[in-house]
Scaffold this motif. Structure first.
Motif, PDB file in Angstrom:
ATOM      1  N   PHE A   1       0.833  -1.209   0.000  1.00  0.00           N
ATOM      2  CA  PHE A   1       0.000   0.000   0.000  1.00  0.00           C
ATOM      3  C   PHE A   1       0.868   1.260   0.000  1.00  0.00           C
ATOM      4  O   PHE A   1       0.590   2.217  -0.723  1.00  0.00           O
ATOM      5  N   LEU A   2       1.916   1.256   0.812  1.00  0.00           N
ATOM      6  CA  LEU A   2       2.793   2.435   0.897  1.00  0.00           C
ATOM      7  C   LEU A   2       3.489   2.688  -0.440  1.00  0.00           C
ATOM      8  O   LEU A   2       3.613   3.836  -0.874  1.00  0.00           O
ATOM      9  N   MET A   3       3.931   1.625  -1.103  1.00  0.00           N
ATOM     10  CA  MET A   3       4.588   1.789  -2.404  1.00  0.00           C
ATOM     11  C   MET A   3       3.601   2.294  -3.453  1.00  0.00           C
ATOM     12  O   MET A   3       3.949   3.122  -4.300  1.00  0.00           O
ATOM     13  N   LEU A   4       2.367   1.793  -3.389  1.00  0.00           N
ATOM     14  CA  LEU A   4       1.340   2.267  -4.312  1.00  0.00           C
ATOM     15  C   LEU A   4       1.053   3.755  -4.101  1.00  0.00           C
ATOM     16  O   LEU A   4       0.944   4.521  -5.056  1.00  0.00           O
ATOM     17  N   ILE A   5       0.934   4.142  -2.833  1.00  0.00           N
ATOM     18  CA  ILE A   5       0.678   5.555  -2.514  1.00  0.00           C
ATOM     19  C   ILE A   5       1.813   6.421  -3.039  1.00  0.00           C
ATOM     20  O   ILE A   5       1.595   7.475  -3.649  1.00  0.00           O
ATOM     21  N   GLY A   6       3.051   5.979  -2.796  1.00  0.00           N
ATOM     22  CA  GLY A   6       4.206   6.743  -3.265  1.00  0.00           C
ATOM     23  C   GLY A   6       4.237   6.866  -4.770  1.00  0.00           C
ATOM     24  O   GLY A   6       4.565   7.923  -5.325  1.00  0.00           O
ATOM     25  N   SER A   7       3.879   5.783  -5.470  1.00  0.00           N
ATOM     26  CA  SER A   7       3.893   5.788  -6.935  1.00  0.00           C
ATOM     27  C   SER A   7       2.770   6.653  -7.503  1.00  0.00           C
ATOM     28  O   SER A   7       2.990   7.472  -8.403  1.00  0.00           O
ATOM     29  N   LEU A   8       1.561   6.486  -6.959  1.00  0.00           N
ATOM     30  CA  LEU A   8       0.408   7.229  -7.473  1.00  0.00           C
ATOM     31  C   LEU A   8       0.485   8.717  -7.148  1.00  0.00           C
ATOM     32  O   LEU A   8      -0.052   9.546  -7.888  1.00  0.00           O
ATOM     33  N   SER A   9       1.162   9.057  -6.036  1.00  0.00           N
ATOM     34  CA  SER A   9       1.226  10.463  -5.630  1.00  0.00           C
ATOM     35  C   SER A   9       1.938  11.316  -6.668  1.00  0.00           C
ATOM     36  O   SER A   9       1.667  12.517  -6.791  1.00  0.00           O
TER      37      SER A   9
END
Length: 447
Positions: free
Chosen positions: A241-249
């Motif tokens: 989830f954290l990696m997804l948030i970082g990527s999508l941000s």
């Protein structure tokens, strides 16, 4: 350096590694280090540059993979000791049935693999594979190989993985169409290289001896009280989830702002795994009644068996760097460029050659797409999206010994070098070959 000479010494080096490790039983790290030095000297590399090249390659790989292995192993240990892995294994076996746990692991690997690197997904899921195999009395290879196949396919074929994004930009492909075609082509490949090949390989390749990594992740009996399924899954998926948030941000928040920088920071692979591991100390540790001293003992104990894995991963990176710095990799790639063939086949072959030459699928995909993209720009009738996929397929070909994934699979699954070649290297080659075949078939209808 002539292409024939480069191919000859590269082939001799690979054969030497197999013979020295498998036949003469010499320590794999010593073998990889020695063969790398010998190859560089035979290739004509200055003696004062040889060791530095090996160290640079080993350090570059370990700088990322070593941290991932260490943090992932700690998270896996907490998952095992708390009974969290047993909880997930029990739920999966109830939903899928004991005879279809390999299909379940393939689906889990496809989902987990979408946002994370292969190495990250592997260390997150391998404890689950150990426990699931033990509790369902299923051969470990039958559970682990479908997981590895799924992770490898998502890493190579489907954006937003960095290598796929590089190829996407080089070929000017549409990201939405690439993802759609990647799923349509990747799904049947995952079935072939995963459950189907996994069952075939598990019946013919039997790991010999005691696997210390399996022992540390699998208790003889599951704890009497297991943590909840939701909290366990949340803990193991938190880095995803954290990696997804970082990527999508990056697509929604302006760069260089405090919020954008913060989200990008916590989405970093190492930071996301660190936060998830610390979270597990409480959720799967103190909240389950473990003292701080016990948690410390768990995290110290689990790192011991990973020492050789880290050394071998680093040595594989050193071997790959020597192939590049000595000019062997370039000579082999130049030879491939001299062969006139369809663009899809050329991109696949170049990626496969660079993969064998340097070990890294990311480097293979980036290099091949950089070479072929100008040719594609002057051509017509070839789908840029299929070019991304076929380059990704070639970038995982052969599962060579200078790739970190080869040694991860060997050590975690308790295999010999020949057994790893017969399982993991064949699996990766299946992904590459069927990726090429399916892309060629799709090119009949998609231009």
């Amino acid at each position: 350096m002539s292409s024939i000479f480069a191919i000859s010494i590269a082939t001799a080096a690979i054969a030497a590694v197999v013979i020295l490790i498998a036949r003469l039983r010499i320590n794999p790290f010593i073998v990889l280090f020695s063969v790398s030095i010998a190859l560089a000297l035979v290739a004509g590399m200055p003696a004062d540059k040889v060791v530095g090249s090996f160290e640079a390659g080993a350090g570059h790989v370990l700088g990322h993979v070593g941290t991932v292995i260490a943090l992932g192993t700690m998270l896996g240990k907490m998952l095992a000791e708390s009974g969290g892995a047993d909880r997930i294994a029990l739920t999966i076996s109830q939903l899928s049935g004991r005879r279809r746990v390999d299909w379940a692991m393939m689906l889990i690997g496809l989902l987990i693999g979408l946002p994370v690197f292969f190495e990250v997904g592997f260390v997150l899921l391998i404890p689950l594979a150990f426990v699931l195999a033990e509790r369902t009395d299923t051969p470990l290879l039958r559970v682990a190989l479908p997981m590895g196949a799924a992770l490898s396919i998502t890493h190579a074929l489907i954006p937003p993985h960095p290598a796929a994004l590089l190829a996407l930009g080089a070929y000017h492909a549409n990201i939405g169409m690439t993802i759609l075609l990647g799923v349509l082509i990747g799904a049947p490949i995952a079935i072939i290289a995963g459950p189907l090949f996994g069952r075939f390989a598990a019946s013919r390749v039997i790991p010999i001896g005691v696997n210390p990594l399996a022992e540390q992740f699998v208790n003889s009996e599951p704890p009497s009280s297991l943590p909840g399924f939701g909290v366990t899954v949340l803990t193991i998926l938190s880095p995803v989830f954290l990696m997804l948030i970082g990527s999508l941000s990056e697509g929604f928040i302006a760069p260089h702002t405090f919020l954008g920088t913060f989200l990008h920071f916590i989405g970093n692979t190492d930071i996301a795994l660190l936060l998830a591991t610390v979270l597990s100390f409480y959720v799967l540790g103190q909240a389950r009644g473990f003292s701080r001293e016990t948690i410390l003992r768990f995290t110290n104990e689990c790192l011991g068996p990973t020492a050789l894995i880290m050394l071998l991963v680093g040595a594989g990176g050193g071997f790959g760097r020597v192939l590049v710095d000595s000019g062997v990799s370039k000579a082999i790639t130049d030879a491939a460029l001299g062969v006139h063939m369809p663009l899809l086949v050329l991109a696949w072959m170049l990626a496969a050659i660079v993969r064998v030459a340097c070990g890294s699928s990311t480097v293979a995909m980036a290099t091949a797409s950089g070479i072929v993209a100008p040719i594609l720009a002057r051509s017509s009738g070839v789908s840029p999206e299929l070019m991304v996929l076929v380059t990704g397929a070639g970038s995982v070909a052969f599962g060579p010994m200078n790739d970190a994934g080869f040694w991860q699979m060997k050590e975690y699954l308790g295999l010999t070098v020949p057994q790893t070649l017969r399982t993991w290297s064949v699996l990766e080659t299946l992904i590459a070959v069927f990726g090429l075949v399916f892309c060629l078939l799709a090119s009949i209808f998609i231009h």
